[in-house]
Design a protein around this motif. Structure first.
Motif, PDB file in Angstrom:
ATOM      1  N   SER A   2      31.644  60.740  78.158  1.00 41.01           N
ATOM      2  CA  SER A   2      31.591  60.442  79.692  1.00 41.01           C
ATOM      3  C   SER A   2      32.501  61.431  80.411  1.00 41.01           C
ATOM      4  N   VAL A   3      32.291  61.204  81.683  1.00 43.66           N
ATOM      5  CA  VAL A   3      33.054  62.184  82.583  1.00 43.66           C
ATOM      6  C   VAL A   3      34.544  62.090  82.340  1.00 43.66           C
ATOM      7  N   ASP A   4      35.033  60.811  82.178  1.00 42.24           N
ATOM      8  CA  ASP A   4      36.515  60.650  81.931  1.00 42.24           C
ATOM      9  C   ASP A   4      36.950  61.442  80.673  1.00 42.24           C
ATOM     10  N   ASP A   5      36.202  61.192  79.500  1.00 40.44           N
ATOM     11  CA  ASP A   5      36.389  62.038  78.351  1.00 40.44           C
ATOM     12  C   ASP A   5      36.569  63.324  78.672  1.00 40.44           C
ATOM     13  N   GLY A   6      35.438  63.970  79.620  1.00 37.16           N
ATOM     14  CA  GLY A   6      35.662  65.200  79.722  1.00 37.16           C
ATOM     15  C   GLY A   6      37.228  65.958  80.524  1.00 37.16           C
ATOM     16  N   VAL A   7      37.346  65.009  81.395  1.00 38.22           N
ATOM     17  CA  VAL A   7      38.789  65.184  82.035  1.00 38.22           C
ATOM     18  C   VAL A   7      39.876  65.225  80.971  1.00 38.22           C
ATOM     19  N   GLN A   8      39.810  64.215  80.340  1.00 40.73           N
ATOM     20  CA  GLN A   8      40.925  64.208  79.279  1.00 40.73           C
ATOM     21  C   GLN A   8      41.014  65.424  78.614  1.00 40.73           C
ATOM     22  N   VAL A   9      39.772  65.867  78.094  1.00 40.68           N
ATOM     23  CA  VAL A   9      39.647  67.149  77.113  1.00 40.68           C
ATOM     24  C   VAL A   9      40.237  68.101  78.129  1.00 40.68           C
ATOM     25  N   LEU A  10      40.008  68.312  79.285  1.00 43.91           N
ATOM     26  CA  LEU A  10      40.558  69.394  80.274  1.00 43.91           C
ATOM     27  C   LEU A  10      41.869  69.261  80.133  1.00 43.91           C
ATOM     28  N   GLU A  11      42.601  68.043  80.555  1.00 43.88           N
ATOM     29  CA  GLU A  11      44.018  67.825  80.645  1.00 43.88           C
ATOM     30  C   GLU A  11      44.639  68.427  79.367  1.00 43.88           C
ATOM     31  N   ASP A  12      43.961  67.767  78.382  1.00 44.36           N
ATOM     32  CA  ASP A  12      44.695  68.387  76.880  1.00 44.36           C
ATOM     33  C   ASP A  12      44.582  70.005  76.808  1.00 44.36           C
ATOM     34  N   GLU A  13      43.647  70.427  77.157  1.00 41.40           N
ATOM     35  CA  GLU A  13      43.565  71.976  77.065  1.00 41.40           C
ATOM     36  C   GLU A  13      44.559  72.608  78.063  1.00 41.40           C
ATOM     37  N   LEU A  14      44.636  71.997  79.183  1.00 37.58           N
ATOM     38  CA  LEU A  14      45.826  72.720  80.200  1.00 37.58           C
ATOM     39  C   LEU A  14      47.190  72.264  79.755  1.00 37.58           C
ATOM     40  N   ALA A  15      47.356  71.230  79.033  1.00 38.69           N
ATOM     41  CA  ALA A  15      48.589  71.099  78.550  1.00 38.69           C
ATOM     42  C   ALA A  15      48.868  71.874  77.359  1.00 38.69           C
ATOM     43  N   GLY A  16      47.931  72.168  76.659  1.00 41.00           N
ATOM     44  CA  GLY A  16      48.095  73.358  75.571  1.00 41.00           C
ATOM     45  C   GLY A  16      48.104  74.615  76.048  1.00 41.00           C
ATOM     46  N   LEU A  17      47.558  75.112  77.126  1.00 39.05           N
ATOM     47  CA  LEU A  17      47.750  76.080  77.665  1.00 39.05           C
ATOM     48  C   LEU A  17      49.277  76.307  78.267  1.00 39.05           C
ATOM     49  N   ALA A  18      49.867  75.436  78.981  1.00 41.50           N
ATOM     50  CA  ALA A  18      51.031  75.567  79.631  1.00 41.50           C
ATOM     51  C   ALA A  18      52.057  75.531  78.528  1.00 41.50           C
ATOM     52  N   GLU A  19      51.710  74.992  77.093  1.00 40.28           N
ATOM     53  CA  GLU A  19      52.742  75.000  76.127  1.00 40.28           C
ATOM     54  C   GLU A  19      52.657  76.448  75.549  1.00 40.28           C
TER      55      GLU A  19
END
Ligand SMILES: [Zn+2]
Ligand SMILES: [Zn+2]
Length: 130
Positions: A2-19
């Motif tokens: 779903s779109v929500d899943d897509g957003v979650q994946v993106l958020e996880d990726e961004l968090a990983g990137l900041a990390e």
């Protein structure tokens, strides 16, 4: 997905990137890491980058804070204002200002777990603190 899943994946990726952006590189010393973080994110009047380095790389380094305080270092930018200076000759920029040469952007490397600086950095003379 779903779109929500897509957003979650993106958020996880961004968090990983900041990390990733705020993690020491392989073999990078405390000073080069702190310098890189200060250039990118600035100082928040605490030792957050030194603390982060110690947490990630050297959890046993309890004495780090005391070692820094002895040199008059109570926040990250004071590491360079009061504590350590580059060992390579400084250069003049276009405006005649003294600045660090580009090689300071690359760490010469330390062994993992060490909170010692690489050979780019040397403690400032104690007399500056008195
Ligand atoms: Zn500061
Ligand atoms: Zn270094």
């Amino acid at each position: 997905m779903s779109v929500d899943d897509g957003v979650q994946v993106l958020e996880d990726e961004l968090a990983g990137l900041a990390e990733m952006l705020t993690a020491p590189r392989r073999g990078e010393c405390l000073m080069c890491f702190a310098n890189r973080m200060l250039v990118n994110f600035g100082c928040d009047q605490t030792l957050r980058w030194a603390r982060r380095y110690a947490q990630l790389r050297s959890p046993q380094a309890y004495a780090l804070r005391r070692r820094l305080a002895r040199r008059g270092v109570f926040c990250d930018c004071e590491i360079f204002a009061n504590g350590w200076d580059v060992t390579v000759p400084t250069v003049r920029d276009l405006h005649g200002e003294e600045c660090w040469p580009s090689e300071v952007a690359g760490c010469r490397g330390v062994r993992t777990g060490s909170t010692q600086p690489c050979s780019l950095w040397a403690p400032r003379r104690e007399s500056r603190l008195r």
